[in-house]
Every structure is written in structure tokens, then in C-alpha cells.
Write a protein that holds these residues in place. Structure first.
Motif, PDB file in Angstrom:
ATOM      1  N   ASN A 175      -3.554  -6.901  14.658  1.00  0.00           N
ATOM      2  CA  ASN A 175      -3.267  -6.345  13.153  1.00  0.00           C
ATOM      3  C   ASN A 175      -3.700  -6.618  12.354  1.00  0.00           C
ATOM      4  OD1 ASN A 175      -0.783  -5.228  15.210  1.00  0.00           O
ATOM      5  ND2 ASN A 175      -0.444  -7.682  15.315  1.00  0.00           N
ATOM      6  N   ILE A 176      -3.911  -4.754  11.357  1.00  0.00           N
ATOM      7  CA  ILE A 176      -4.646  -5.030  10.228  1.00  0.00           C
ATOM      8  C   ILE A 176      -4.177  -3.678   9.535  1.00  0.00           C
ATOM      9  CG2 ILE A 176      -7.642  -4.064   9.610  1.00  0.00           C
ATOM     10  CD1 ILE A 176      -8.402  -5.768  11.641  1.00  0.00           C
ATOM     11  N   ILE A 177      -4.405  -4.240   8.218  1.00  0.00           N
ATOM     12  CA  ILE A 177      -4.196  -3.256   6.938  1.00  0.00           C
ATOM     13  C   ILE A 177      -4.943  -3.043   6.257  1.00  0.00           C
ATOM     14  CG2 ILE A 177      -1.998  -2.685   5.212  1.00  0.00           C
ATOM     15  CD1 ILE A 177      -0.153  -4.920   6.038  1.00  0.00           C
ATOM     16  N   VAL A 178      -5.064  -2.059   6.340  1.00  0.00           N
ATOM     17  CA  VAL A 178      -6.337  -1.417   5.241  1.00  0.00           C
ATOM     18  C   VAL A 178      -6.321  -0.746   4.183  1.00  0.00           C
ATOM     19  CG1 VAL A 178      -8.233  -1.094   6.719  1.00  0.00           C
ATOM     20  CG2 VAL A 178      -6.896   0.429   6.826  1.00  0.00           C
ATOM     21  N   VAL A 179      -6.544  -0.545   2.514  1.00  0.00           N
ATOM     22  CA  VAL A 179      -5.995  -0.232   1.733  1.00  0.00           C
ATOM     23  C   VAL A 179      -6.528   1.057   1.438  1.00  0.00           C
ATOM     24  CG1 VAL A 179      -5.633  -2.042   0.443  1.00  0.00           C
ATOM     25  CG2 VAL A 179      -7.376  -0.708  -0.346  1.00  0.00           C
ATOM     26  N   SER A 180      -7.009   1.170   2.000  1.00  0.00           N
ATOM     27  CA  SER A 180      -7.390   3.767   2.172  1.00  0.00           C
ATOM     28  C   SER A 180      -8.003   4.014   3.803  1.00  0.00           C
ATOM     29  CB  SER A 180      -8.799   3.621   1.121  1.00  0.00           C
ATOM     30  OG  SER A 180     -10.203   3.017   1.756  1.00  0.00           O
ATOM     31  N   GLU A 181      -7.757   4.764   4.045  1.00  0.00           N
ATOM     32  CA  GLU A 181      -8.419   5.167   5.107  1.00  0.00           C
ATOM     33  C   GLU A 181     -10.034   5.311   5.417  1.00  0.00           C
ATOM     34  OE1 GLU A 181      -9.382   6.552   8.676  1.00  0.00           O
ATOM     35  OE2 GLU A 181      -6.660   5.937   7.738  1.00  0.00           O
ATOM     36  N   VAL A 182     -10.318   5.005   3.728  1.00  0.00           N
ATOM     37  CA  VAL A 182     -12.329   4.936   3.871  1.00  0.00           C
ATOM     38  C   VAL A 182     -13.126   3.865   4.278  1.00  0.00           C
ATOM     39  CG1 VAL A 182     -14.374   4.713   1.953  1.00  0.00           C
ATOM     40  CG2 VAL A 182     -12.195   6.830   1.717  1.00  0.00           C
TER      41      VAL A 182
END
Length: 252
Positions: A47-54
């Protein structure tokens, strides 16, 4: 990277930024281990969380997008008295050299700089005899918010970025931004609270600085859009997103 473990098994990885090959420009051969780490390490997590779709698109990640958040807002916009740069004093990544070159001949425009970093000594030597650049050092808390609030606009000429918190802080204070046209910062222009210039081009940056500096109506209009945009990123809202995502993981 911010990460959590349950016993020996990696559970959640949150990615604030990916630097990629730029890290080799920043640290030369010393950057190789970090480059490899960026390539390999995320694959260990389910599971990964990113701060932007970019970040998802740029690096081929399929992470849950939960952006950074803020907690302090201005109710209205105001015109300040200087152009501001707030951030880490990393000349290459933050494009500080581009910013300084863009100011050549603009003696009537004041640039106030706040921040600290590895290139502080080099930066201070460069601006030693430049009368229209003022360095404040590192600012935190109320001092930081006052620094943003009393500016006309913020400039961010970065060569590469993730999702800088400075942008949200500026938006929440009703301040427009001038940013480089890298994909990670495109949302500033798309949401109507800033201008972009061609990355690595100080002349184009100079044109955008002059345009915004002379147009106070534009500053106020963009400032209002900035506040509205920032309202989507309160920590109250984002905390619910984090909780929901983490509960989904637990339930799996």
C-alpha cells in the motif's frame, strides 16, 4: 519516505517526492544509493500513499492520492510590498540561480528570501552586493505566516518538486505564485492562482514577474482563487481520508 511496519512486514509507504535521476546531479556519485533506493524500495510495500497524481503518472506508481494539508487561512486578500521566495536553499533544485538571473535590471522590485539549506553560504556570497534582495534566514510559526502575508506574490522556479507545502501555505494566505512549468506545479495555473514560466528560462521568468508586479487587480483576483483552492486541503478533511484508507487496509 515515511513508513510504518507491523512486525517485519512493510504495510504502508507514504511518498512525498521522487527525485529520480536529478539526485545524481545533486549529489553526483554519492546519489547512486538513493537513486537505487527510490527504484526498489516502494516495491516492498503493498500500500502506497502519494501526495499528488503527478507522482503516480511520472513514476508508474498506483498509490492512493492524499495531498499535504494546512490549517491556517486568511479570509481575504491584500497587496504586499515585495516578491518572496520561501524554501530550502538548494540552488539547483529550487532554481535559485534562475531567479537571481531573472532579476538583473529589475532594481525596483524587492525580493525577500526566507529559508535555510546546504547552499546558504554560497547564496549569501552571491547576493552580498545586491541591494534589492533581503535575506531573513529561517522563518517558522507566526513569522513565516507574516512573511507570506506581507508579500505581493511567491516565486517558485524549481527544476523538480513533489508537492511543496509552500504552495498551499501561500494559497491559504491569498497569495498568487509564479512557478516553473514542470508537471508537478501545473495545478497552480490550472486552478487560476498563478502564472508559469518556461523552466530554466530566466527571461521568461522576468516577463512573468513584471506582469504580476504591475497588475494588482490580477494579484487580488488570483489571491481569491488561491484561498478557495486551499480550502480543499484542511487537515480535518485529509484526516478523514487517511482514516478511511488505513481502515480499508486493516480490513483486508
Amino acid at each position: 519516505f515515511i513508513y510504518k511496519f507491523q512486525k517485519e512486514k512493510p504495510i504502508v509507504l507514504q511518498i512525498q517526492n521522487y527525485i529520480g535521476k536529478e539526485i545524481l546531479k545533486k549529489y553526483n556519485l554519492a546519489g547512486i544509493p538513493f537513486y537505487i533506493l527510490e527504484k526498489k524500495y516502494p516495491k516492498k510495500f503493498e500500500n502506497i500513499i502519494v501526495v499528488s497524481e503527478v507522482l503516480n503518472k511520472r513514476w508508474g506508481i498506483n498509490g492512493k492520492v492524499i495531498p499535504n494539508g494546512i490549517e491556517r487561512f486568511e479570509k481575504d486578500t491584500r497587496i504586499g510590498s515585495y516578491m518572496a521566495f520561501l524554501g530550502r536553499l538548494d540552488i539547483n533544485q529550487k532554481g535559485i540561480d534562475i531567479l537571481l538571473r531573472s532579476l538583473e535590471g529589475l532594481n525596483n522590485i524587492e525580493l525577500w528570501v526566507a529559508g535555510d539549506g546546504k547552499d546558504k553560504s554560497k547564496f549569501l556570497k552571491i547576493i552580498k552586493d545586491v541591494p534589492n534582495i533581503k535575506y531573513l534566514g529561517k522563518v517558522i510559526g507566526k513569522q513565516k505566516y507574516d512573511f507570506i502575508k506581507n508579500s505581493k506574490f511567491i516565486v517558485m522556479p524549481s527544476r523538480f518538486e513533489g508537492q511543496p507545502l509552500v504552495i498551499l501555505e501561500a494559497a491559504a494566505m491569498g497569495k498568487p505564485l509564479i512557478v516553473s512549468d514542470i508537471p508537478e506545479l501545473s495545478y497552480v495555473v490550472e486552478n487560476g492562482f498563478g502564472l508559469s514560466f518556461k523552466s530554466e528560462n530566466p527571461e521568461d521568468l522576468k516577463d512573468k514577474i513584471i506582469t504580476l508586479w504591475k497588475n494588482e487587480d490580477m494579484i487580488l483576483q488570483m489571491g481569491k482563487k488561491a484561498i478557495e483552492y486551499a480550502k480543499n486541503f484542511t487537515w480535518d478533511k485529509l484526516a478523514i481520508e487517511y482514516e478511511k484508507f488505513l481502515l480499508e487496509i486493516v480490513n483486508k
